[in-house]
Design an enzyme around this catalytic site. Structure first.
Site, PDB file in Angstrom:
ATOM      1  N   GLU A   1       0.973  -0.895  -0.596  1.00  0.00           N
ATOM      2  CA  GLU A   1       0.160  -0.339  -0.007  1.00  0.00           C
ATOM      3  C   GLU A   1       0.697   1.194   0.325  1.00  0.00           C
ATOM      4  O   GLU A   1       1.916   1.603   0.294  1.00  0.00           O
ATOM      5  CB  GLU A   1      -1.294  -0.319   1.150  1.00  0.00           C
ATOM      6  CG  GLU A   1      -1.951  -1.244   1.195  1.00  0.00           C
ATOM      7  CD  GLU A   1      -2.966  -1.256   2.559  1.00  0.00           C
ATOM      8  OE1 GLU A   1      -4.297  -1.574   2.707  1.00  0.00           O
ATOM      9  OE2 GLU A   1      -2.481  -1.176   3.149  1.00  0.00           O
TER      10      GLU A   1
ATOM     11  N   CYS B   1       3.477   8.332   1.234  1.00  0.00           N
ATOM     12  CA  CYS B   1       4.399   7.494   2.328  1.00  0.00           C
ATOM     13  C   CYS B   1       4.157   6.269   1.615  1.00  0.00           C
ATOM     14  O   CYS B   1       3.349   5.390   1.010  1.00  0.00           O
ATOM     15  CB  CYS B   1       3.238   7.233   3.671  1.00  0.00           C
ATOM     16  SG  CYS B   1       3.489   6.127   4.486  1.00  0.00           S
TER      17      CYS B   1
ATOM     18  N   CYS C   1       6.340  -6.688   6.688  1.00  0.00           N
ATOM     19  CA  CYS C   1       7.653  -6.664   7.387  1.00  0.00           C
ATOM     20  C   CYS C   1       7.821  -7.657   8.363  1.00  0.00           C
ATOM     21  O   CYS C   1       6.628  -8.171   9.296  1.00  0.00           O
ATOM     22  CB  CYS C   1       7.035  -5.347   8.537  1.00  0.00           C
ATOM     23  SG  CYS C   1       8.636  -4.232   9.031  1.00  0.00           S
TER      24      CYS C   1
ATOM     25  N   CYS D   1       5.852  -6.007  15.725  1.00  0.00           N
ATOM     26  CA  CYS D   1       5.637  -5.076  16.431  1.00  0.00           C
ATOM     27  C   CYS D   1       4.991  -4.756  16.593  1.00  0.00           C
ATOM     28  O   CYS D   1       3.891  -4.890  15.741  1.00  0.00           O
ATOM     29  CB  CYS D   1       6.241  -3.206  16.255  1.00  0.00           C
ATOM     30  SG  CYS D   1       7.855  -2.968  15.934  1.00  0.00           S
TER      31      CYS D   1
ATOM     32  N   CYS E   1       1.652  -2.582  15.089  1.00  0.00           N
ATOM     33  CA  CYS E   1       1.711  -2.492  14.754  1.00  0.00           C
ATOM     34  C   CYS E   1       1.040  -3.066  13.460  1.00  0.00           C
ATOM     35  O   CYS E   1       1.142  -4.644  13.235  1.00  0.00           O
ATOM     36  CB  CYS E   1       3.176  -2.209  13.674  1.00  0.00           C
ATOM     37  SG  CYS E   1       2.602  -1.747  11.827  1.00  0.00           S
TER      38      CYS E   1
ATOM     39  N   CYS F   1      -0.550   5.028  10.801  1.00  0.00           N
ATOM     40  CA  CYS F   1       0.898   4.972  10.581  1.00  0.00           C
ATOM     41  C   CYS F   1       0.434   3.379  11.715  1.00  0.00           C
ATOM     42  O   CYS F   1      -0.835   3.443  12.381  1.00  0.00           O
ATOM     43  CB  CYS F   1       1.613   5.458  11.754  1.00  0.00           C
ATOM     44  SG  CYS F   1       1.955   6.985  11.099  1.00  0.00           S
TER      45      CYS F   1
HETATM   46  N1  SAH Z   1       9.316  -0.060   9.831  1.00  0.00           N
HETATM   47  C1  SAH Z   1       9.563   1.447   9.471  1.00  0.00           C
HETATM   48  C2  SAH Z   1       8.671   1.883   8.366  1.00  0.00           C
HETATM   49  C3  SAH Z   1       6.949   2.556   9.065  1.00  0.00           C
HETATM   50  S1  SAH Z   1       6.802   3.495   9.464  1.00  0.00           S
HETATM   51  C4  SAH Z   1       9.834   1.682  10.838  1.00  0.00           C
HETATM   52  O1  SAH Z   1       9.446   1.788  11.647  1.00  0.00           O
HETATM   53  O2  SAH Z   1      10.078   3.334  11.173  1.00  0.00           O
HETATM   54  C5  SAH Z   1       5.659   3.003  10.579  1.00  0.00           C
HETATM   55  C6  SAH Z   1       5.507   4.331  11.667  1.00  0.00           C
HETATM   56  O3  SAH Z   1       3.882   4.232  12.553  1.00  0.00           O
HETATM   57  C7  SAH Z   1       7.076   3.781  12.544  1.00  0.00           C
HETATM   58  O4  SAH Z   1       7.599   4.383  13.714  1.00  0.00           O
HETATM   59  C8  SAH Z   1       5.795   2.940  13.797  1.00  0.00           C
HETATM   60  O5  SAH Z   1       6.539   2.636  14.832  1.00  0.00           O
HETATM   61  C9  SAH Z   1       4.803   3.704  13.873  1.00  0.00           C
HETATM   62  N2  SAH Z   1       3.098   2.943  13.878  1.00  0.00           N
HETATM   63  C10 SAH Z   1       3.038   1.212  13.988  1.00  0.00           C
HETATM   64  N3  SAH Z   1       2.500   1.334  14.264  1.00  0.00           N
HETATM   65  C11 SAH Z   1       1.600   2.183  14.542  1.00  0.00           C
HETATM   66  C12 SAH Z   1       0.081   2.391  14.914  1.00  0.00           C
HETATM   67  N4  SAH Z   1      -0.862   1.631  15.262  1.00  0.00           N
HETATM   68  N5  SAH Z   1      -0.154   3.937  15.977  1.00  0.00           N
HETATM   69  C13 SAH Z   1       1.092   5.054  15.158  1.00  0.00           C
HETATM   70  N6  SAH Z   1       1.720   4.711  15.090  1.00  0.00           N
HETATM   71  C14 SAH Z   1       2.192   3.511  14.257  1.00  0.00           C
END
Ligand code: SAH
Length: 420
Positions: free
Chosen positions: A119, A132, A139, A143, A146, A380
């Site tokens: 996406e 974005c 991935c 985490c 996410c 995000c």
């Molecule tokens: N893998 C990389 C790129 C993804 S960026 C990274 O983690 O930085 C996506 C961003 O959104 C990251 O900062 C991630 O931690 C954050 N993110 C992931 N899940 C989220 C959620 N449920 N709510 C808010 N931010 C989130």
């Protein structure tokens, strides 16, 4: 929710392509965006064409966002199909388009040659347009808050598959398909009509697909015809904190912004929120970030998703503030976006305000990220490449004339959170 699972039949325009072994191990077709200009010249020469045709093709793709032989009237009619077929293969097919914020936020679900789903999200603001992009299908960082992390890794995207997401966004804008964002003030600067910013904050861990991501950054930022001509300073690479790769990126001579997804200032909590912390701990990640800032002169962005009663305590704000005080850094607080099956929610407004206040009292600059795209699962951490609709889909992407704004879902709720 797994990106590796072929989408359900009713949601698919094209026949589903089963993920075969070849799909997993095979590479996406070669595209001119995978190659530098010298490589494109050689590829054109291999086809028995004069090498300057590489520049013509590159201008069509990077400057006019077209891949269609019929549009390439400066190429001999007899060569067009062969050149475009060899260097501009279709890489990503738009499977679903969703819009919100009156059409100024637009998420596209893409299907790759092997059925992998990724996406990208375009966000038009009064003063900029941000794409974005995804760097991987799925991935591997796992985490728990996410959505992408829940599904595991399918595969790395190629350089051209990454670049193609940005070119597609540029094409939507050029075709007039994204309405202007309402101006905040009458003296706003001229409205952007091109993609001005790219953030590697879609699906995937960019630094786990290092070579293709760095190549894509070069393609995006080299001037036409080598690339798209976006400013390096307007590109942000976001990472969970892969320390050796941060060091490598610092040495590339690029002026891109590094974002570090920290989410906790202490190892005990970060071990659970960002599992790779067990390999590279907070102190080591931050040291790599400060080295990056020293080498590039670029302020590092510390990403921190505020999760109610998990990482939003006042003492954690103070600890974070003390780690960042005096550093070339700013904190981007992200109110947690809801993801399927997660019991966690965003912090209470009062806790968020106190977190901001405490960081500021340490002299640390803080912004609260807007959560654009929430209602289309485009914010995000919500990108999971499910082909199931979560909001009314747009009519399938028109290729030419701009649709009037009225085709966009009129019932779209207002953005649930705005930049503060
Ligand atoms: N893998 C990389 C790129 C993804 S960026 C990274 O983690 O930085 C996506 C961003 O959104 C990251 O900062 C991630 O931690 C954050 N993110 C992931 N899940 C989220 C959620 N449920 N709510 C808010 N931010 C989130």
């Amino acid at each position: 929710m797994s990106p590796a699972r072929p989408p359900s039949r009713d949601a698919v325009a094209a026949p589903p392509v089963p993920l075969t072994l070849a799909g997993r191990s095979g590479k996406p077709p070669r595209h001119l965006a995978d190659l530098d200009l010298a490589g494109r010249r050689a590829a054109v020469a291999d086809l028995g064409e004069p090498s300057f045709r590489a520049v013509q093709l590159s201008k069509h793709f990077f400057g006019r966002y077209t891949e269609h032989p019929d549009d390439m009237t400066d190429l001999p009619r007899t060569s067009r199909a062969a050149l475009a077929g060899a260097l501009l293969p279709a890489l990503l097919t738009a499977e679903r388009e969703l819009a919100c914020d009156d059409g100024t936020t637009r998420k596209t679900l893409w299907r790759a040659f092997d059925g992998a789903l990724v996406e990208s999200v375009l966000m038009r603001y009064p003063d900029r347009v941000t794409m974005c992009v995804s760097s991987q299908a799925g991935c591997g960082m796992a985490c728990p808050f996410c959505a992408t992390g829940q599904a595991g890794l399918t595969r790395n995207l190629s350089t051209a598959e990454i670049v193609a997401q940005v070119v597609a966004g540029a094409r939507l804008l050029a075709d007039g398909q994204i309405p202007d964002a309402p101006a905040r003030a009458s003296d706003d600067p001229p409205k952007p009509s091109r993609v001005s910013n790219v953030v590697f904050m879609g699906m995937g861990e960019p630094l786990a697909n290092y070579a293709n991501v760095v190549n894509a950054v070069r393609r995006l930022t080299d001037p036409v015809p080598e690339g798209m001509g976006i400013s390096q300073r307007s590109v942000t690479v976001s990472t969970v904190g892969l320390v050796p790769a941060i060091g490598k990126l610092a040495a590339e001579g690029l002026s891109v912004t590094l974002a570090v997804s920290l989410h906790a200032p202490d190892d005990e909590l970060r071990d659970t929120l960002v599992p790779v912390n067990r390999r590279w701990q907070v102190a080591e990640v931050l040291d790599a970030a400060w080295d990056y800032a020293a080498v590039t002169g670029r302020r590092v962005s510390i990403e921190y998703a505020l999760i109610k009663d998990i990482n939003d305590q006042a003492w954690r704000a103070d600890l974070l503030g003390s780690l960042l005080a005096g550093r070339l850094a700013h904190v981007n607080l992200i109110p947690l976006n809801p993801t399927p099956g997660s019991k966690w929610t965003a912090s209470r407004p009062a806790a968020q305000r106190e977190f901001v206040r405490r960081l500021e009292s340490h002299g640390v600059p803080v912004t609260v990220r807007d959560t654009r795209g929430r209602e289309i699962d485009g914010a995000c951490g919500q990108l999971a490449a499910s082909s199931r609709p979560s909001a009314p889909p747009l009519p399938s992407a028109p290729t030419s004339a701009a649709p009037p704004a009225s085709v966009l879902p009129s019932a779209a709720p207002p953005t649930s959170a705005l930049p503060s």
